[in-house]
Design a protein around this motif. Sequence first.
Motif, mmCIF file in Angstrom:
data_model
loop_
_atom_site.group_PDB
_atom_site.id
_atom_site.type_symbol
_atom_site.label_atom_id
_atom_site.label_comp_id
_atom_site.label_asym_id
_atom_site.label_seq_id
_atom_site.Cartn_x
_atom_site.Cartn_y
_atom_site.Cartn_z
ATOM 1 N N GLU A 207 0.833 -1.210 0.000
ATOM 2 C CA GLU A 207 0.000 0.000 0.000
ATOM 3 C C GLU A 207 0.865 1.256 0.000
ATOM 4 N N ALA A 208 1.974 1.213 0.736
ATOM 5 C CA ALA A 208 2.887 2.358 0.749
ATOM 6 C C ALA A 208 3.484 2.586 -0.636
ATOM 7 N N LEU A 209 3.800 1.525 -1.344
ATOM 8 C CA LEU A 209 4.321 1.653 -2.705
ATOM 9 C C LEU A 209 3.267 2.206 -3.655
ATOM 10 N N ARG A 210 2.011 1.783 -3.466
ATOM 11 C CA ARG A 210 0.934 2.320 -4.314
ATOM 12 C C ARG A 210 0.809 3.828 -4.130
ATOM 13 N N ILE A 211 0.852 4.263 -2.872
ATOM 14 C CA ILE A 211 0.758 5.703 -2.596
ATOM 15 C C ILE A 211 1.950 6.434 -3.209
ATOM 16 N N LYS A 212 3.128 5.819 -3.123
ATOM 17 C CA LYS A 212 4.346 6.463 -3.631
ATOM 18 C C LYS A 212 4.305 6.660 -5.135
ATOM 19 N N LYS B 22 -2.612 10.360 -5.994
ATOM 20 C CA LYS B 22 -2.737 11.692 -6.607
ATOM 21 C C LYS B 22 -1.456 12.506 -6.473
ATOM 22 N N LYS B 23 -0.691 12.225 -5.424
ATOM 23 C CA LYS B 23 0.579 12.930 -5.230
ATOM 24 C C LYS B 23 1.771 12.027 -5.524
ATOM 25 N N GLY B 24 1.513 10.920 -6.212
ATOM 26 C CA GLY B 24 2.569 9.963 -6.498
ATOM 27 C C GLY B 24 3.484 10.396 -7.626
ATOM 28 N N ALA B 25 4.552 9.618 -7.799
ATOM 29 C CA ALA B 25 5.583 9.971 -8.781
ATOM 30 C C ALA B 25 5.047 9.925 -10.208
ATOM 31 N N ILE B 26 4.225 8.948 -10.529
ATOM 32 C CA ILE B 26 3.709 8.837 -11.901
ATOM 33 C C ILE B 26 2.711 9.952 -12.181
ATOM 34 N N LYS C 157 2.707 3.386 -16.160
ATOM 35 C CA LYS C 157 1.575 3.215 -15.233
ATOM 36 C C LYS C 157 1.093 1.762 -15.231
ATOM 37 N N THR C 158 1.064 1.150 -16.424
ATOM 38 C CA THR C 158 0.643 -0.255 -16.518
ATOM 39 C C THR C 158 1.615 -1.162 -15.774
ATOM 40 N N ILE C 159 2.921 -0.920 -15.973
ATOM 41 C CA ILE C 159 3.942 -1.719 -15.286
ATOM 42 C C ILE C 159 3.804 -1.593 -13.786
ATOM 43 N N ALA C 160 3.599 -0.370 -13.270
ATOM 44 C CA ALA C 160 3.463 -0.144 -11.831
ATOM 45 C C ALA C 160 2.225 -0.844 -11.279
ATOM 46 N N THR C 161 1.112 -0.747 -12.008
ATOM 47 C CA THR C 161 -0.139 -1.367 -11.550
ATOM 48 C C THR C 161 0.005 -2.887 -11.484
ATOM 49 N N GLU C 162 0.585 -3.474 -12.537
ATOM 50 C CA GLU C 162 0.729 -4.931 -12.569
ATOM 51 C C GLU C 162 1.730 -5.417 -11.530
ATOM 52 N N ARG D 100 0.859 -7.946 -4.177
ATOM 53 C CA ARG D 100 -0.281 -8.131 -3.271
ATOM 54 C C ARG D 100 -0.802 -9.557 -3.331
ATOM 55 N N GLU D 101 -0.937 -10.092 -4.535
ATOM 56 C CA GLU D 101 -1.458 -11.458 -4.693
ATOM 57 C C GLU D 101 -0.529 -12.479 -4.046
ATOM 58 N N ALA D 102 0.784 -12.303 -4.236
ATOM 59 C CA ALA D 102 1.751 -13.234 -3.662
ATOM 60 C C ALA D 102 1.687 -13.230 -2.145
ATOM 61 N N LEU D 103 1.543 -12.054 -1.554
ATOM 62 C CA LEU D 103 1.484 -11.953 -0.098
ATOM 63 C C LEU D 103 0.179 -12.516 0.446
#
Length: 231
Positions: A24-29, A33-37, A63-68, A74-77
Amino acid sequence: MIDKINQLKAEIEAVTAANIDEVEALRIKYLSKKGAITSLMQDFRTVPTEQKRELGQKLNELKTIATERLAALREALENSDTVDSDLDLTRTAAPLPLGSRHPLSLVKDEIIAIFSRLGFTIAEGPEIEDDWHVFSSLNFAEDHPARDMQDTFFIEHHPDIVLRSHTSSVQSRVMESNQPPIRIICPGRVYRNEAISARAHCFFHQVEALYVDENVSFADLRQTLLYFARE
């Protein structure tokens, strides 16, 4: 800007997470809305028109690479959280039938069950035995045919070690270590030096019984055998 996109792409492809909170922290990063991408997309508006096509494709790819990547983490964890660390994944599932029991085992268990109802307990002993327990303790004469090489499998001489020719050796062992009353059955495999054919084999299965107590007579033997036959 292309350098920033490539740098961010390499960074995202290499990220790892130890738990869901880190994902979740990586998603925010990267994707909030204030993320790097998102910040790069805002800078995209100032890009010259001739570069917008190329940079737009690269931003969408990023953006696609980051989302996937985050979805995979998340799925692995989530899957690892549901697996018990002590669970043996190589074991066969319990409901899977693994075949049937051997007829000899079924018959032996039935015989044991019948004698158990009469108060007999099970006694077992080694299949590789010494001369004393197989022959001498049972008063087999030195010239008894059972002691001949053509009848018994001898493994060693002096002292004689043999494959037991009957389960009476189990009775000898029980009587050495126990005081009466004794009420046992001795089921097991025994060996005889015979030519293998449709009628005979070099080993077969046997059940012997021993009953030692006061006031035990042939009437008890007859009644035991009668009960066993009827069962």
